[in-house]
Design a protein around this motif. Sequence first.
Motif, short mmCIF file in Angstrom:
data_model
loop_
_atom_site.label_atom_id
_atom_site.label_comp_id
_atom_site.label_asym_id
_atom_site.label_seq_id
_atom_site.Cartn_x
_atom_site.Cartn_y
_atom_site.Cartn_z
N LEU A 50 -3.74 -3.89 -4.55
CA LEU A 50 -3.05 -4.18 -3.29
C LEU A 50 -2.81 -5.68 -3.13
O LEU A 50 -1.72 -6.12 -2.77
CB LEU A 50 -3.85 -3.66 -2.10
N LYS A 55 -10.26 -0.38 1.75
CA LYS A 55 -9.03 0.33 1.36
C LYS A 55 -8.72 1.47 2.32
O LYS A 55 -7.56 1.73 2.64
CB LYS A 55 -9.18 0.84 -0.07
N SER A 87 -6.71 0.13 -6.34
CA SER A 87 -7.84 -0.71 -5.94
C SER A 87 -7.37 -1.79 -4.97
O SER A 87 -6.17 -2.05 -4.82
CB SER A 87 -8.47 -1.36 -7.17
N LEU A 88 -8.35 -2.43 -4.33
CA LEU A 88 -8.01 -3.56 -3.47
C LEU A 88 -7.36 -4.68 -4.26
O LEU A 88 -6.48 -5.39 -3.77
CB LEU A 88 -9.26 -4.08 -2.75
N ALA A 110 0.83 -1.21 0.00
CA ALA A 110 0.00 0.00 0.00
C ALA A 110 0.86 1.25 0.00
O ALA A 110 0.59 2.22 -0.74
CB ALA A 110 -0.92 -0.01 1.22
#
Length: 232
Positions: free
Chosen positions: A69, A87, A65-66, A52
């Motif tokens: 990640l 997030k 976006s997730l 992140a």
Amino acid sequence: MPIARPAQPSQPAPADRPLAAAAQPDPGTLRATGTQRSQAKEIRRQALLTAAASLFAVNGFNRVSLEDLGAAAGVSGPAVYRHFPGKQAVLGDLLLTVSRDLLAGGQRVVAETTDPLAALRRLVEFQVDFALGKPDVIRVQDRDFSNLAKQDQTEVRALQRNYVELWVEVLARLHPAIDAAELRMRAHATFGLINSTPHSVRTHGRKIAPKTARPLLESMALAALTADGPAA
């Protein structure tokens, strides 16, 4: 004639006894397994926070976006929810963890060093280590603080204020005649000097070697912090 004794009921063989007790797992094994799972979960959480920091620093919070990640940390996007509810929670954990670590490290320095000049040197060294080691986090803090949840913003600000006051307390022992507001300004200016240099060099496409940056940053910071106040 002897009377025959009634036959005694035979005892069940050990193999015929209920297996409930034998089937119970060893408590030590359970603890070891639980510890291993907890460690694996923490390793994965840290991997997500590292990813992140890098992705948010390069692309900005809103453009990550997730799924991005998860891919960077080696898991699927939905698997991120096992560690964070969303997030924004990842951003909050990232900045809160760093702020807590800074405050705890500063408190250790002050507690372990009685001489104010030695304490100030160690605080500078500690801050330089942070700046050179976590430039991505500094950039995320500068750019995406407003994307934190309000509660996280409040906590991060409180942690950072307490960290600044550690520096002010040490500086006040070196400069008893200087107003606390000026000492606070010196501390903030020093953070700006130390934190921005690794970021600015990296932004322009070059990477400064820590062995070159460290002594320069430390000497400049100490010169600013220990200078006499302005003439009346």
